[in-house]
Enzyme design. Sequence first.
Site, PDB file in Angstrom:
ATOM      1  N   ARG A 155       0.823  -1.211   0.000  1.00 51.63           N
ATOM      2  CA  ARG A 155       0.000   0.000   0.000  1.00 51.63           C
ATOM      3  C   ARG A 155       0.862   1.269   0.000  1.00 51.63           C
ATOM      4  NH1 ARG A 155      -2.691   1.392   4.731  1.00 51.63           N
ATOM      5  NH2 ARG A 155      -2.874  -0.814   5.205  1.00 51.63           N
TER       6      ARG A 155
ATOM      7  N   LYS B  61      -6.113  11.897 -17.666  1.00 50.89           N
ATOM      8  CA  LYS B  61      -6.209  12.674 -18.897  1.00 50.89           C
ATOM      9  C   LYS B  61      -4.873  12.660 -19.652  1.00 50.89           C
ATOM     10  CE  LYS B  61     -10.380  13.336 -17.420  1.00 50.89           C
ATOM     11  NZ  LYS B  61     -10.790  14.367 -16.474  1.00 50.89           N
TER      12      LYS B  61
ATOM     13  N   TYR C 155     -14.774  21.199 -11.526  1.00 54.56           N
ATOM     14  CA  TYR C 155     -15.231  19.915 -12.068  1.00 54.56           C
ATOM     15  C   TYR C 155     -16.460  19.464 -11.266  1.00 54.56           C
ATOM     16  CZ  TYR C 155     -14.616  14.901 -13.220  1.00 54.56           C
ATOM     17  OH  TYR C 155     -14.775  13.605 -13.625  1.00 54.56           O
TER      18      TYR C 155
HETATM   19  C1  LIG Z   1     -11.651  14.224 -15.288  1.00 51.88           C
HETATM   20  C2  LIG Z   1     -11.341  15.310 -14.340  1.00 51.88           C
HETATM   21  C3  LIG Z   1     -11.221  15.045 -12.979  1.00 51.88           C
HETATM   22  C4  LIG Z   1     -11.494  13.690 -12.384  1.00 51.88           C
HETATM   23  O1  LIG Z   1     -10.612  12.702 -12.801  1.00 51.88           O
HETATM   24  P1  LIG Z   1     -11.049  11.155 -12.767  1.00 51.88           P
HETATM   25  O2  LIG Z   1      -9.747  10.461 -12.986  1.00 51.88           O
HETATM   26  O3  LIG Z   1     -12.042  10.964 -13.856  1.00 51.88           O
HETATM   27  O4  LIG Z   1     -11.635  10.892 -11.414  1.00 51.88           O
HETATM   28  C5  LIG Z   1     -10.880  16.080 -12.150  1.00 51.88           C
HETATM   29  N1  LIG Z   1     -10.682  17.325 -12.612  1.00 51.88           N
HETATM   30  C6  LIG Z   1     -10.796  17.610 -13.918  1.00 51.88           C
HETATM   31  C7  LIG Z   1     -10.568  19.011 -14.378  1.00 51.88           C
HETATM   32  C8  LIG Z   1     -11.132  16.625 -14.818  1.00 51.88           C
HETATM   33  O5  LIG Z   1     -11.291  16.932 -16.108  1.00 51.88           O
END
Ligand SMILES: *Cc1c(COP(=O)(O)O)cnc(C)c1O
Length: 400
Positions: free
Chosen positions: A57, A207, A110
């Site tokens: 962990r 992303k 978000y």
């Molecule tokens: C997608 C996104 C998140 C969340 O990320 P996840 O990995 O989908 O939980 C947070 N902030 C922004 C600006 C995003 O575009």
Amino acid sequence: MSQRKQTSLIHAGRSKQWTHGVVNPPVQRASTIIFDTVAEKKQATLKRGQQTLFYGRRGTQTHFALQDAMVQLEGGAGCALYPCGTAAITNALLSFLATGDHILMVDTCYEPTRAFCDGILARMGIATTYYDPMIGEGIAALIQPNTKILFLESPGSITMEVQDVPTLATIAHQHDIIVMLDNTWSAGLHFDPFAHGVDISIQAATKYIVGHSDVMLGTAVATEALWPTLREQSYLMGQCVSADDAYLALRGIRTLSMRMAQHAKASLEIAQWLEARSEVAEVRHPELPSCPGHEFFKRDFTGGNGLFSFVLKTSDVAATTALLDGMQHFSMGFSWGGYESLILANEPSSFNSLRRVSNPDFDGTLIRIHVGLEDPQDLIADLAAGFERYNSVIMEQLHK
Ligand SMILES: *Cc1c(COP(=O)(O)O)cnc(C)c1O
């Protein structure tokens, strides 16, 4: 010797202690770490917060390599890893909050960040005040004696407002308030959080860091002062990620600046093409002067990416559906930052009810696109064909 960013990202996290002499650090999967002697176990226990093999962990050398690479990318003293970006946001907040505290949250955050504040934080007796992303020095008037965190996201989700981060951070620090930034849009590559006063920089590595739409991952990089608390609190809340996912994120980092350059070049070309279309009321792209906060983008960012929005002149659902349903290259799907192009529509009602203090009041449907790594001419042709379908529905309705 100083290195340019792209060069440093080729080397990032590849110290010999993690790679053992091969190019990439091996994927080291583990729950249990075995100690040969009592002394070794004791030593590992003492150093368990400092990138030492202790228990799965706490991470393995694959995770340590990614943590080092993220610190190389964004700065700061250490990087906590989370199973997704949302977990990075919620754990960073929870690591520093207690009942009775107050936070300032940007109104263009978000959507799940807002839901977390309004749901879980509210239930814990932690109050949230939403502020206009363009508030600047006006933030001072919203600070309360119990304000603990100022949270930013720049550019804002969907509507793309770019914040004056240094001004907001300076005022927050005068009141001992921690400054957190959702830095996903810049990928940590084109906005240097720590040079602009941020204390914790958070990313949905899902992303652009991963970049291939095949991993969920979150990161939070903290200053020296906040890193031990962030690390230990997140650990207590059980945050960890698989070695395979850490490996894929490291792989993504190698090509990050090349991918970003191509996303940015193509997205600006498409944004300018959209600006000239008669169907389009407004383009929200941080690199264009029409975007709120464009001056801060020019001052503080070193480049763009593939994600932006535009607003149609109408909110005709049948016409928008015709536009979206026949796309060849733009797929409909959540998320962004992968190599592929994406498109999503937001009806005006989805904004005009959601935001508290920064309601953009668009009349038309907002379309958010992620420009992928396809040839931009093919993407423009795809959008042009979409507008043809859109216009024929509008025309049909006029003749009814
Ligand atoms: C997608 C996104 C998140 C969340 O990320 P996840 O990995 O989908 O939980 C947070 N902030 C922004 C600006 C995003 O575009």
